[in-house]
Design an enzyme around this catalytic site. Sequence first.
Site, PDB file in Angstrom:
ATOM      1  N   LYS A 110      58.191  72.320  19.862  1.00  0.00           N
ATOM      2  CA  LYS A 110      59.251  71.404  20.272  1.00  0.00           C
ATOM      3  C   LYS A 110      58.683  70.001  20.487  1.00  0.00           C
ATOM      4  CE  LYS A 110      61.049  69.799  23.885  1.00  0.00           C
ATOM      5  NZ  LYS A 110      61.349  68.424  23.398  1.00  0.00           N
ATOM      6  N   GLY A 167      52.046  66.573  28.402  1.00  0.00           N
ATOM      7  CA  GLY A 167      53.095  65.704  28.924  1.00  0.00           C
ATOM      8  C   GLY A 167      52.820  65.340  30.360  1.00  0.00           C
ATOM      9  N   SER A 168      53.885  65.111  31.106  1.00  0.00           N
ATOM     10  CA  SER A 168      53.724  64.637  32.475  1.00  0.00           C
ATOM     11  C   SER A 168      53.248  65.762  33.394  1.00  0.00           C
ATOM     12  CB  SER A 168      55.056  64.085  32.994  1.00  0.00           C
ATOM     13  OG  SER A 168      56.031  65.103  33.009  1.00  0.00           O
ATOM     14  N   THR A 169      52.554  65.371  34.440  1.00  0.00           N
ATOM     15  CA  THR A 169      52.076  66.337  35.433  1.00  0.00           C
ATOM     16  C   THR A 169      53.259  67.035  36.103  1.00  0.00           C
ATOM     17  OG1 THR A 169      50.013  65.165  35.763  1.00  0.00           O
ATOM     18  CG2 THR A 169      50.747  66.537  37.587  1.00  0.00           C
ATOM     19  N   GLU A 170      54.319  66.284  36.323  1.00  0.00           N
ATOM     20  CA  GLU A 170      55.518  66.848  36.955  1.00  0.00           C
ATOM     21  C   GLU A 170      56.073  68.021  36.140  1.00  0.00           C
ATOM     22  OE1 GLU A 170      58.541  63.905  37.033  1.00  0.00           O
ATOM     23  OE2 GLU A 170      59.996  65.228  38.025  1.00  0.00           O
ATOM     24  N   GLY A 216      54.498  69.627  33.790  1.00  0.00           N
ATOM     25  CA  GLY A 216      53.438  70.636  33.699  1.00  0.00           C
ATOM     26  C   GLY A 216      53.516  71.633  34.844  1.00  0.00           C
ATOM     27  N   GLU A 265      47.948  69.870  29.246  1.00  0.00           N
ATOM     28  CA  GLU A 265      47.247  68.582  29.177  1.00  0.00           C
ATOM     29  C   GLU A 265      48.164  67.558  29.820  1.00  0.00           C
ATOM     30  OE1 GLU A 265      44.308  68.313  28.321  1.00  0.00           O
ATOM     31  OE2 GLU A 265      43.916  70.040  27.031  1.00  0.00           O
ATOM     32  N   CYS A 273      47.126  59.298  27.821  1.00  0.00           N
ATOM     33  CA  CYS A 273      46.818  60.031  29.056  1.00  0.00           C
ATOM     34  C   CYS A 273      45.433  59.687  29.567  1.00  0.00           C
ATOM     35  CB  CYS A 273      46.999  61.523  28.855  1.00  0.00           C
ATOM     36  SG  CYS A 273      46.166  62.152  27.414  1.00  0.00           S
ATOM     37  N   GLU A 280      50.350  57.377  37.556  1.00  0.00           N
ATOM     38  CA  GLU A 280      50.203  57.094  36.131  1.00  0.00           C
ATOM     39  C   GLU A 280      51.350  56.191  35.696  1.00  0.00           C
ATOM     40  OE1 GLU A 280      50.896  60.305  33.167  1.00  0.00           O
ATOM     41  OE2 GLU A 280      48.923  59.716  32.418  1.00  0.00           O
TER      42      GLU A 280
HETATM   43  P1  NAI Z   1      57.777  64.741  29.856  1.00  0.00           P
HETATM   44  O1  NAI Z   1      56.666  65.483  30.476  1.00  0.00           O
HETATM   45  O2  NAI Z   1      59.142  64.924  30.421  1.00  0.00           O
HETATM   46  O3  NAI Z   1      57.866  65.096  28.289  1.00  0.00           O
HETATM   47  C1  NAI Z   1      56.891  65.770  27.552  1.00  0.00           C
HETATM   48  C2  NAI Z   1      57.521  66.923  26.773  1.00  0.00           C
HETATM   49  O4  NAI Z   1      57.992  67.906  27.688  1.00  0.00           O
HETATM   50  C3  NAI Z   1      58.717  66.542  25.917  1.00  0.00           C
HETATM   51  O5  NAI Z   1      58.695  67.291  24.723  1.00  0.00           O
HETATM   52  C4  NAI Z   1      59.890  66.967  26.774  1.00  0.00           C
HETATM   53  O6  NAI Z   1      61.048  67.244  26.024  1.00  0.00           O
HETATM   54  C5  NAI Z   1      59.340  68.236  27.385  1.00  0.00           C
HETATM   55  N1  NAI Z   1      60.016  68.661  28.619  1.00  0.00           N
HETATM   56  C6  NAI Z   1      60.584  67.879  29.575  1.00  0.00           C
HETATM   57  N2  NAI Z   1      61.106  68.645  30.540  1.00  0.00           N
HETATM   58  C7  NAI Z   1      60.875  69.935  30.207  1.00  0.00           C
HETATM   59  C8  NAI Z   1      61.169  71.180  30.809  1.00  0.00           C
HETATM   60  N3  NAI Z   1      61.835  71.257  31.956  1.00  0.00           N
HETATM   61  N4  NAI Z   1      60.770  72.315  30.185  1.00  0.00           N
HETATM   62  C9  NAI Z   1      60.097  72.249  29.033  1.00  0.00           C
HETATM   63  N5  NAI Z   1      59.796  71.113  28.408  1.00  0.00           N
HETATM   64  C10 NAI Z   1      60.168  69.951  28.984  1.00  0.00           C
HETATM   65  O7  NAI Z   1      57.398  63.197  29.890  1.00  0.00           O
HETATM   66  P2  NAI Z   1      58.398  61.939  29.762  1.00  0.00           P
HETATM   67  O8  NAI Z   1      59.553  62.101  30.688  1.00  0.00           O
HETATM   68  O9  NAI Z   1      58.693  61.711  28.342  1.00  0.00           O
HETATM   69  O10 NAI Z   1      57.476  60.768  30.307  1.00  0.00           O
HETATM   70  C11 NAI Z   1      57.399  60.519  31.709  1.00  0.00           C
HETATM   71  C12 NAI Z   1      55.984  60.212  32.137  1.00  0.00           C
HETATM   72  O11 NAI Z   1      55.149  61.319  31.847  1.00  0.00           O
HETATM   73  C13 NAI Z   1      55.319  59.056  31.416  1.00  0.00           C
HETATM   74  O12 NAI Z   1      55.649  57.845  31.987  1.00  0.00           O
HETATM   75  C14 NAI Z   1      53.866  59.390  31.580  1.00  0.00           C
HETATM   76  O13 NAI Z   1      53.399  58.965  32.839  1.00  0.00           O
HETATM   77  C15 NAI Z   1      53.850  60.893  31.530  1.00  0.00           C
HETATM   78  N6  NAI Z   1      53.477  61.390  30.205  1.00  0.00           N
HETATM   79  C16 NAI Z   1      52.201  61.813  30.024  1.00  0.00           C
HETATM   80  C17 NAI Z   1      51.774  62.235  28.790  1.00  0.00           C
HETATM   81  C18 NAI Z   1      50.384  62.684  28.581  1.00  0.00           C
HETATM   82  O14 NAI Z   1      49.925  62.750  27.447  1.00  0.00           O
HETATM   83  N7  NAI Z   1      49.656  63.031  29.604  1.00  0.00           N
HETATM   84  C19 NAI Z   1      52.654  62.222  27.629  1.00  0.00           C
HETATM   85  C20 NAI Z   1      54.019  61.808  27.919  1.00  0.00           C
HETATM   86  C21 NAI Z   1      54.373  61.401  29.166  1.00  0.00           C
END
Ligand code: NAI
Length: 477
Positions: A174, A227-230, A232, A249, A283, A380
Amino acid sequence: MQNRLIIDGAAVPAASGQTFPTLNPATGETLTEVARAGAEDVERAVAAARAAMDKGPWASMDGAARGQLLWKLGERMLAETQALAELETRDSGKTIRDTSGGDVPGAARCFQYFAGWADKIQGDVNPVSGPFLNYTRREPVGVVGAVIPWNFPILMAAWKLGPALAAGNTVVLKPAEQTPLTAIRLGELALEVGFPPGVVNVLPGFGEEAGAALVRHPGVNKIAFTGSTEVGKLIQREAAATLKRVTLELGGKSPNIVFADADLEQAVRGALTGIFYNQGQVCTAGSRLLLERSVHDAFLAKLLDGASKMQPGDPLSPKSRMGPLVSQQQLERVLGYVAKGKAEGARLEVGGERVGDKGYFVPPTVFTGVRNDMTIAREEIFGPVLSVIPFDDVAEATRIANDTIYGLAAAVWTRDIGKAHAVAHAIQAGTVWVNTYMNSQNASPFGGYKQSGVGRELGSSFIEHYTELKSVWVRMG
Ligand code: NAI
Ligand code: MG
């Protein structure tokens, strides 16, 4: 309609018939509509992945043949570098310079690296007592649900698909809702080069819909998430219900430590790349610059000079070194942190305001006089915002560096080899760079300490995370 889901070897619309727009962040305009996967599509994709896992050509394919498919996929991507890079740039705002020179060839090489592993995943014969032969087998985990972010869309797809497929798993991928296009194209290319139906499924859609359904699904054996720690943390909690394997990650607040005895020219370049590469949406971004006080002012002058030359521009122009942020939401997030930095008493040296009124452009932004307990040093930001923090000695630098919930990466700049290694060992982070920043190669493991993640990707460490270990006992006589 284009931009469909890839399920069981075919491009199909969502069961609901729904679509969602994906935008071009350089203009804010809709690029195209994409099929919007929901729970029913997750159901279909997991069933297809399960079936491909349990029977059919993939289940009986040996490692060498899997490796050949992975290699071919890499080749096919390299042949299509320019088209894939343009697609990625339009969808994400990443510069064409980076997508064509970094992300796309990097993703292709990731598949080819894992192609080489596919027939080299082996067990052991163990020295047990008694008339027994005991050996271990490395078997695939099963169906892998891969959930990836928008900052490196095709590269993260490769980081998940490459190791999972090399180890014989099947995948439901996804992509992030902001950047679904290259993942869909990758799914099509996988079919074209001969991956059997159901092995690679791609479900563009939203996190709370398709993502959450994938994480909950009892037929999924492992979730690989970036993705985000939250989110995760949410995933780890949700996955506990079915005890799925989980690798995560997550975020970072990486310290970039410059000692007075460093090659300062090199360190300035490293600091600029560390925070402004990919608009800071990385990240491992070096978002906390720790400067030894005696060189603070001289270093800062060079840094601000370098930053002023890095203005963001049209990401499709080969001249642009920086593009827009990925979305309106990210723009607001980043500007929100700038406001917090000012309110908490940090000094804004440069940047901090949106450029133009179309697209989501933010220039290099530098705060000085930052204390490590300020919000801009703790959270972050995921944008081109650097927090500069002075220090007086090694002990203080190390203490500040480790004073964070994160532990993804760090860098140390010094000509003193003893100090370099001592600090590298003292820092709690999955990657430490010495006199360099942001290096990443397929052969080197990547992942986080503390709240930056669980598990490691790349290198040989994938074997632990993408296989189950089976012990077989045989009585001899
Ligand atoms: P996110 O963590 O919400 O999105 C990452 C992925 O997780 C996307 O594919 C999203 O559709 C999916 N996702 C979101 N909620 C989910 C759930 N409940 N169950 C399963 N999958 C879910 O990150 P977002 O909202 O796009 O960005 C917010 C902040 O997160 C950024 O400002 C940044 O600080 C951080 N981030 C960190 C990343 C990293 O590589 N460490 C990458 C992207 C965002
Ligand atoms: Mg987009």
